[in-house]
Each structure stands twice: as structure tokens, then as C-alpha cells.
Design a protein around this motif. Sequence first.
Motif, PDB file in Angstrom:
ATOM      1  N   ARG A   8     -49.313 -15.997  25.859  1.00 10.44           N
ATOM      2  CA  ARG A   8     -49.843 -15.893  24.496  1.00 10.44           C
ATOM      3  C   ARG A   8     -49.443 -14.624  23.887  1.00 10.44           C
ATOM      4  NH1 ARG A   8     -56.032 -15.001  25.380  1.00 10.44           N
ATOM      5  NH2 ARG A   8     -55.789 -12.953  26.235  1.00 10.44           N
ATOM      6  N   ARG A   9     -49.555 -14.519  22.566  1.00 10.27           N
ATOM      7  CA  ARG A   9     -49.441 -13.465  21.639  1.00 10.27           C
ATOM      8  C   ARG A   9     -50.583 -12.632  21.449  1.00 10.27           C
ATOM      9  NH1 ARG A   9     -45.960 -11.891  16.056  1.00 10.27           N
ATOM     10  NH2 ARG A   9     -47.396 -10.688  15.301  1.00 10.27           N
ATOM     11  N   ALA A  10     -50.642 -11.372  21.525  1.00 11.03           N
ATOM     12  CA  ALA A  10     -51.867 -10.647  21.267  1.00 11.03           C
ATOM     13  C   ALA A  10     -51.676  -9.743  20.149  1.00 11.03           C
ATOM     14  CB  ALA A  10     -52.156  -9.654  22.623  1.00 11.03           C
ATOM     15  N   THR A  11     -52.506  -9.206  19.278  1.00 10.36           N
ATOM     16  CA  THR A  11     -52.134  -8.569  18.127  1.00 10.36           C
ATOM     17  C   THR A  11     -53.201  -7.609  17.837  1.00 10.36           C
ATOM     18  OG1 THR A  11     -51.046 -10.460  17.102  1.00 10.36           O
ATOM     19  CG2 THR A  11     -51.569  -8.533  15.597  1.00 10.36           C
ATOM     20  N   LYS A  12     -53.064  -6.250  17.880  1.00  8.99           N
ATOM     21  CA  LYS A  12     -53.748  -5.331  17.429  1.00  8.99           C
ATOM     22  C   LYS A  12     -53.707  -4.825  15.989  1.00  8.99           C
ATOM     23  CE  LYS A  12     -54.952  -0.650  19.012  1.00  8.99           C
ATOM     24  NZ  LYS A  12     -54.658   0.318  19.920  1.00  8.99           N
ATOM     25  N   GLY A  34     -65.346 -11.115  30.973  1.00 13.12           N
ATOM     26  CA  GLY A  34     -64.373 -11.838  29.748  1.00 13.12           C
ATOM     27  C   GLY A  34     -63.128 -12.394  30.088  1.00 13.12           C
ATOM     28  N   GLU A  35     -62.302 -12.515  29.227  1.00 12.12           N
ATOM     29  CA  GLU A  35     -60.902 -13.142  29.539  1.00 12.12           C
ATOM     30  C   GLU A  35     -60.068 -12.002  30.125  1.00 12.12           C
ATOM     31  OE1 GLU A  35     -59.170 -16.770  27.287  1.00 12.12           O
ATOM     32  OE2 GLU A  35     -57.819 -14.928  26.448  1.00 12.12           O
ATOM     33  N   TRP A  36     -59.116 -12.117  31.150  1.00 17.50           N
ATOM     34  CA  TRP A  36     -58.354 -11.248  31.607  1.00 17.50           C
ATOM     35  C   TRP A  36     -56.816 -11.663  31.538  1.00 17.50           C
ATOM     36  CZ3 TRP A  36     -59.727  -6.917  33.896  1.00 17.50           C
ATOM     37  CH2 TRP A  36     -61.145  -6.570  34.296  1.00 17.50           C
ATOM     38  N   ALA A  37     -55.833 -10.613  31.010  1.00 17.73           N
ATOM     39  CA  ALA A  37     -54.391 -11.117  30.791  1.00 17.73           C
ATOM     40  C   ALA A  37     -53.718  -9.888  31.168  1.00 17.73           C
ATOM     41  CB  ALA A  37     -54.353 -11.308  29.271  1.00 17.73           C
ATOM     42  N   ILE A  38     -52.363 -10.308  31.496  1.00 20.57           N
ATOM     43  CA  ILE A  38     -51.472  -9.051  31.941  1.00 20.57           C
ATOM     44  C   ILE A  38     -50.146  -9.027  31.073  1.00 20.57           C
ATOM     45  CG2 ILE A  38     -50.546 -10.608  33.649  1.00 20.57           C
ATOM     46  CD1 ILE A  38     -50.640  -8.224  35.611  1.00 20.57           C
ATOM     47  N   LEU A  39     -49.936  -7.658  30.744  1.00 18.87           N
ATOM     48  CA  LEU A  39     -48.452  -7.658  30.372  1.00 18.87           C
ATOM     49  C   LEU A  39     -47.762  -6.994  31.592  1.00 18.87           C
ATOM     50  CD1 LEU A  39     -46.490  -7.488  27.994  1.00 18.87           C
ATOM     51  CD2 LEU A  39     -47.527  -5.005  27.549  1.00 18.87           C
ATOM     52  N   PRO A  40     -46.751  -7.710  32.272  1.00 10.59           N
ATOM     53  CA  PRO A  40     -46.280  -7.476  33.453  1.00 10.59           C
ATOM     54  C   PRO A  40     -45.227  -6.168  32.981  1.00 10.59           C
ATOM     55  CG  PRO A  40     -45.889  -9.722  33.311  1.00 10.59           C
ATOM     56  CD  PRO A  40     -46.561  -9.030  31.995  1.00 10.59           C
ATOM     57  N   ALA A  41     -44.926  -5.488  34.386  1.00  9.89           N
ATOM     58  CA  ALA A  41     -43.871  -4.379  34.181  1.00  9.89           C
ATOM     59  C   ALA A  41     -42.696  -4.795  33.373  1.00  9.89           C
ATOM     60  CB  ALA A  41     -43.584  -3.857  35.536  1.00  9.89           C
ATOM     61  N   VAL A 100     -59.950   2.108  26.577  1.00 12.82           N
ATOM     62  CA  VAL A 100     -60.852   0.883  25.961  1.00 12.82           C
ATOM     63  C   VAL A 100     -60.924   1.494  24.390  1.00 12.82           C
ATOM     64  CG1 VAL A 100     -62.982  -0.218  25.995  1.00 12.82           C
ATOM     65  CG2 VAL A 100     -62.045   0.928  28.141  1.00 12.82           C
ATOM     66  N   ASP A 101     -60.196   0.357  23.871  1.00 16.97           N
ATOM     67  CA  ASP A 101     -60.386   0.367  22.354  1.00 16.97           C
ATOM     68  C   ASP A 101     -61.757  -0.243  21.770  1.00 16.97           C
ATOM     69  OD1 ASP A 101     -57.787   1.096  21.203  1.00 16.97           O
ATOM     70  OD2 ASP A 101     -57.035  -0.650  22.260  1.00 16.97           O
ATOM     71  N   MET A 102     -62.605   0.603  20.994  1.00 16.84           N
ATOM     72  CA  MET A 102     -63.618  -0.034  20.451  1.00 16.84           C
ATOM     73  C   MET A 102     -63.101  -0.937  19.312  1.00 16.84           C
ATOM     74  SD  MET A 102     -65.907   1.068  22.200  1.00 16.84           S
ATOM     75  CE  MET A 102     -64.842   1.552  23.673  1.00 16.84           C
ATOM     76  N   THR A 103     -63.554  -2.259  19.189  1.00 20.89           N
ATOM     77  CA  THR A 103     -63.111  -3.315  18.265  1.00 20.89           C
ATOM     78  C   THR A 103     -64.241  -3.928  17.639  1.00 20.89           C
ATOM     79  OG1 THR A 103     -62.911  -4.864  20.015  1.00 20.89           O
ATOM     80  CG2 THR A 103     -61.038  -3.140  19.810  1.00 20.89           C
ATOM     81  N   ALA A 104     -63.726  -4.813  16.738  1.00 22.61           N
ATOM     82  CA  ALA A 104     -64.596  -6.077  16.313  1.00 22.61           C
ATOM     83  C   ALA A 104     -64.595  -6.760  17.500  1.00 22.61           C
ATOM     84  CB  ALA A 104     -64.155  -6.452  15.040  1.00 22.61           C
ATOM     85  N   PRO A 105     -65.321  -8.049  17.456  1.00 24.43           N
ATOM     86  CA  PRO A 105     -65.160  -8.933  18.817  1.00 24.43           C
ATOM     87  C   PRO A 105     -63.794  -9.581  18.715  1.00 24.43           C
ATOM     88  CG  PRO A 105     -67.321  -9.231  17.822  1.00 24.43           C
ATOM     89  CD  PRO A 105     -66.597  -8.132  16.881  1.00 24.43           C
ATOM     90  N   PRO A 106     -63.116  -9.548  19.807  1.00 21.76           N
ATOM     91  CA  PRO A 106     -61.798 -10.183  19.923  1.00 21.76           C
ATOM     92  C   PRO A 106     -61.719 -11.736  19.503  1.00 21.76           C
ATOM     93  CG  PRO A 106     -62.081  -9.175  21.813  1.00 21.76           C
ATOM     94  CD  PRO A 106     -63.365  -9.044  21.317  1.00 21.76           C
ATOM     95  N   THR A 107     -60.649 -12.098  18.530  1.00 27.20           N
ATOM     96  CA  THR A 107     -60.665 -13.380  17.925  1.00 27.20           C
ATOM     97  C   THR A 107     -59.872 -14.359  18.663  1.00 27.20           C
ATOM     98  OG1 THR A 107     -61.227 -12.389  15.805  1.00 27.20           O
ATOM     99  CG2 THR A 107     -60.132 -14.535  15.790  1.00 27.20           C
ATOM    100  N   PHE A 108     -60.345 -15.437  19.182  1.00 29.84           N
ATOM    101  CA  PHE A 108     -59.331 -16.417  20.001  1.00 29.84           C
ATOM    102  C   PHE A 108     -59.243 -17.569  18.991  1.00 29.84           C
ATOM    103  CE2 PHE A 108     -61.991 -13.918  22.780  1.00 29.84           C
ATOM    104  CZ  PHE A 108     -61.131 -13.459  23.913  1.00 29.84           C
ATOM    105  N   GLU A 109     -57.816 -17.491  18.906  1.00 29.43           N
ATOM    106  CA  GLU A 109     -57.487 -18.614  17.765  1.00 29.43           C
ATOM    107  C   GLU A 109     -56.097 -19.426  18.435  1.00 29.43           C
ATOM    108  OE1 GLU A 109     -56.230 -17.123  13.926  1.00 29.43           O
ATOM    109  OE2 GLU A 109     -57.940 -15.554  13.855  1.00 29.43           O
ATOM    110  N   GLY A 110     -56.333 -20.779  18.995  1.00 31.93           N
ATOM    111  CA  GLY A 110     -55.354 -21.458  19.613  1.00 31.93           C
ATOM    112  C   GLY A 110     -55.167 -20.834  20.804  1.00 31.93           C
ATOM    113  N   ALA A 111     -53.926 -20.475  21.092  1.00 32.95           N
ATOM    114  CA  ALA A 111     -53.492 -19.771  22.294  1.00 32.95           C
ATOM    115  C   ALA A 111     -53.685 -18.208  22.179  1.00 32.95           C
ATOM    116  CB  ALA A 111     -52.060 -20.204  22.808  1.00 32.95           C
ATOM    117  N   ASP A 112     -53.575 -17.680  20.882  1.00 33.83           N
ATOM    118  CA  ASP A 112     -53.626 -16.277  20.741  1.00 33.83           C
ATOM    119  C   ASP A 112     -54.694 -15.527  20.598  1.00 33.83           C
ATOM    120  OD1 ASP A 112     -50.704 -16.924  20.798  1.00 33.83           O
ATOM    121  OD2 ASP A 112     -50.659 -17.041  18.787  1.00 33.83           O
ATOM    122  N   VAL A 113     -54.565 -14.311  20.835  1.00 33.34           N
ATOM    123  CA  VAL A 113     -56.013 -13.446  20.645  1.00 33.34           C
ATOM    124  C   VAL A 113     -55.592 -12.129  19.877  1.00 33.34           C
ATOM    125  CG1 VAL A 113     -55.467 -11.858  22.687  1.00 33.34           C
ATOM    126  CG2 VAL A 113     -57.775 -11.951  21.908  1.00 33.34           C
TER     127      VAL A 113
END
Length: 191
Positions: A8-12, A34-41, A100-113
Motif C-alpha cells: 500500500r501507499r503510506a502518506t505523511k 495497531g497495524e504493522w507495516a514494513i518498508l524493506p531495505a 515516533v511522530d505525534m499525529t492526528a489518528p492515522p486514516t485508513f482509506e481502502g488499502a492505503d494509510v
Amino acid sequence: MSVPFPRRRATKLRHPDIVAAYWYEYVLGEDEHGEWAILPAGGRTWFAVGDVSRIGDDQLRCYPRHGNWVAQFWQPDRILHVDRADGRTETIQVELLDYVDMTAPPTFEGADVSFVDLVLDVVRYPDGRVAVLDEDEVDEEVERYGIPPEYIERARISCAEVHDLMSAGKAPFDGTAESWRARFHASVPAG
């Protein structure tokens, strides 16, 4: 590389909807944190300023379902290769282990966050020190992006909570991330 996890695409974002950076990661699963995701090497991050970074080792993220933060867990390598918008290339040794970024709660839209960065960050260095970053930038960022005061108040509360968890070595800052990293590598053939 054949990866058996959804991509999925993740956007800051900067408040409210200005893209600061984005990357493509693999969703590993979810637990009580929460939900765990990885950006591989070798994974890339594209920044609004035109820079593109490639990480030297895996970067794991935890997106809480109920929380005002997003955590990044680095490996010991902590190397970034950055192709600057002006054509320069830099190799940077990242000086921290957890971020750790302090954020508004992450938004999950379809497959993306996506998540809105609220300036404050908590970091842990390899020697175990825990620190809050960017407190001196809050007022400027609030004015620049029109961040509502209640968002900053929640960010400060979350910042204190994450600082305490990290300092005490409590989950998910207790090595929990490594089991998710191991799950990824057990499922993806080497090479």
C-alpha cells in the motif's frame, strides 16, 4: 522479490492535507498495538521538496488504531541514501533507533494509510536515551499550517505518553517490532 503481504501507499501530511512524503510499504498484520507495516531495505520515500531517499535496512512502522502517533523502528544499519532535488547524492547515518511522530489518528482509506504530522516527535537513541524533538518548532508550524490548538494539545499528551512508554521499555517499544520484522523475513525468500 515475491512478497506475500499486501502493498500500500503510506502518506505523511502537513495539516490539513499537504503531502510531505509518501512511500510504498507491505502490511504485515495487526495486534493490540495497531497495524504493522514494513518498508524493506532499499525502499524509497519521495519527499515534497523533490528529494528521494532509499533506506539501507528495513524500516518497520506501527499505526495505532486508537492513538495520536505513528512509530518507526529502525535496524542497527540506519543508513539513508538521499538523492537531492538539486542532483546531489548523500549517504546519511541516522542517529536514532526509534522515531515516533505525534499525529492526528492515522486514516485508513481502502488499502492505503495517511497521517497528519503534528510537529512533535519522540526518539530513542542507540544508547537508550529518549528525547522529545521539535518543541521549539510548534508555534511556527501551528501558524504556518493552521493547526488547531486542540490538535497540538492532543499531540503534547501523546508525546508525554509515548516518552513514558519508551523510557520504561514498554510495548510496543520493548522489542515487539522485531517479531513483526522476523515474520516478514520468514515469509520472503532471501535474495
